[in-house]
Enzyme design. Structure first.
Site, PDB file in Angstrom:
ATOM      1  N   LYS A 186       0.844  -1.188   0.000  1.00 33.85           N
ATOM      2  CA  LYS A 186       0.000   0.000   0.000  1.00 33.85           C
ATOM      3  C   LYS A 186       0.882   1.242   0.000  1.00 33.85           C
ATOM      4  CE  LYS A 186      -4.469   0.975   2.130  1.00 33.85           C
ATOM      5  NZ  LYS A 186      -5.321   0.666   3.291  1.00 33.85           N
ATOM      6  N   TYR A 293      -5.825  -6.124  16.715  1.00 35.81           N
ATOM      7  CA  TYR A 293      -5.666  -7.559  16.941  1.00 35.81           C
ATOM      8  C   TYR A 293      -5.632  -7.888  18.431  1.00 35.81           C
ATOM      9  CZ  TYR A 293      -4.600  -7.526  11.995  1.00 35.81           C
ATOM     10  OH  TYR A 293      -4.691  -7.352  10.642  1.00 35.81           O
TER      11      TYR A 293
END
Length: 308
Positions: A186, A293
């Protein structure tokens, strides 16, 4: 000096800002294109004008607010999709403010429009048993099964994004000492991700069978073309259905290439890998992205409770 028209500014935004300066990915450009296609059509209908006759002042904060409400009610877009559309519009008006200072106040009103708050969903991921069931799903007696097994092995061990996986070329895999895979991530950032012994073994077998040149796609279609994101999605869904026959916890789960990426992150976290390393591994812009996470990991929370 005559100010640039809306059509000129939109064209320059795509050709100069997105393509040349930002070198935006095809996915980003498609998303921005769709936003402006919908916005110009909506504004034209509200103003009673053809989209080509709209000017910058027609696209004010009020009409953009109505547009955002419309895509939620008419098109049933979720708040996240709405915010993505607004981000594209903001990017354009930042560009307009720089190139046409006469519109500065007009742009500031649009740039101050807030994003919509929404309830963040829990991160979906596979546990070790589910990952193994998925890896066992492809029929390796067939060429397409061996290709799919190689794809799933790389995806689950490296955590590459879907776009990164389908864009891999044969030359991107290094199998000597310090085996790793190169990818352009990205923001056009180059990244190298190490591969474990099992992944290296799978890739040695696959590359030998693939026998392509350096610039050929690593995971081609049956015709030898580069695989599309949709094709990759289909591969994951098809093998998830097969894996669910031997692993009941997969039944009803919506598994995508991005869920495989989440699974890699959670697996690293369970093995005690530091968040900063996980952020580097996945190519996150900020370590803050990796925090999700920890919030999703019930195992870590249970360990904390046990210590208390």
């Amino acid at each position: 000096m005559i100010a640039m028209t809306l059509s000129t500014l939109v064209q320059k935004f795509f050709t100069e800002k997105l393509y040349t300066q930002m070198e935006a990915s095809p996915h980003t450009i498609t998303s921005y294109r769709d936003t402006f296609r919908l916005l110009l059509k909506f504004a034209g209908e509200k103003m009673g004008k053809a989209p080509t006759r709209l000017n910058v002042n027609d696209l004010d904060a009020e009409i953009i607010g109505l547009f955002l409400d419309d895509i939620e009610t008419t098109r049933k877009n979720a708040a996240r999709s709405r915010n993505t559309r607004l981000a594209a519009i903001r990017s354009f008006f930042r560009f307009v403010a720089v190139h046409e200072p006469a519109y500065m106040l007009h742009c500031q009103k649009i740039l101050s429009m807030p994003s919509k708050r929404y309830v963040k969903r829990n991160v979906e991921f596979l546990d070790a048993r589910e990952m193994q069931a998925l890896l066992n799903a492809p029929d390796c007696s067939k060429w397409i099964g061996r290709r799919d097994h190689a794809i799933l092995t790389v995806a689950l061990q490296t955590g590459l994004r879907a776009s990164e996986l389908v864009n891999l070329k044969c030359c991107d895999v290094v199998l000597e000492t310090g085996a790793h895979v190169h990818c352009v991530g990205k923001g056009r950032k180059l990244r190298s991700t190490p591969m474990g012994k099992e992944t290296v073994a799978a890739m040695k077998n696959w590359i030998k069978e693939r026998s392509g040149s350096d610039q050929d796609p690593l995971f081609p279609t049956i015709r030898g073309d580069k695989m599309s994101r949709d094709a990759l999605e289909h591969v994951v869904k098809r093998h998830t259905i097969t894996a669910a026959r031997s692993c009941s916890s997969l039944i009803g789960k919506r598994i995508s290439p991005h869920v495989l990426r989440h699974s890699t992150a959670m697996n690293l976290l369970h093995h005690g890998i530091d968040q900063a390393v996980i952020a580097l591994w996945l190519g996150h812009e900020s370590i803050e992205t990796t925090h999700m996470y920890i919030h999703a990991d019930m195992m870590l929370k249970e360990k904390a409770l046990a210590k208390m």
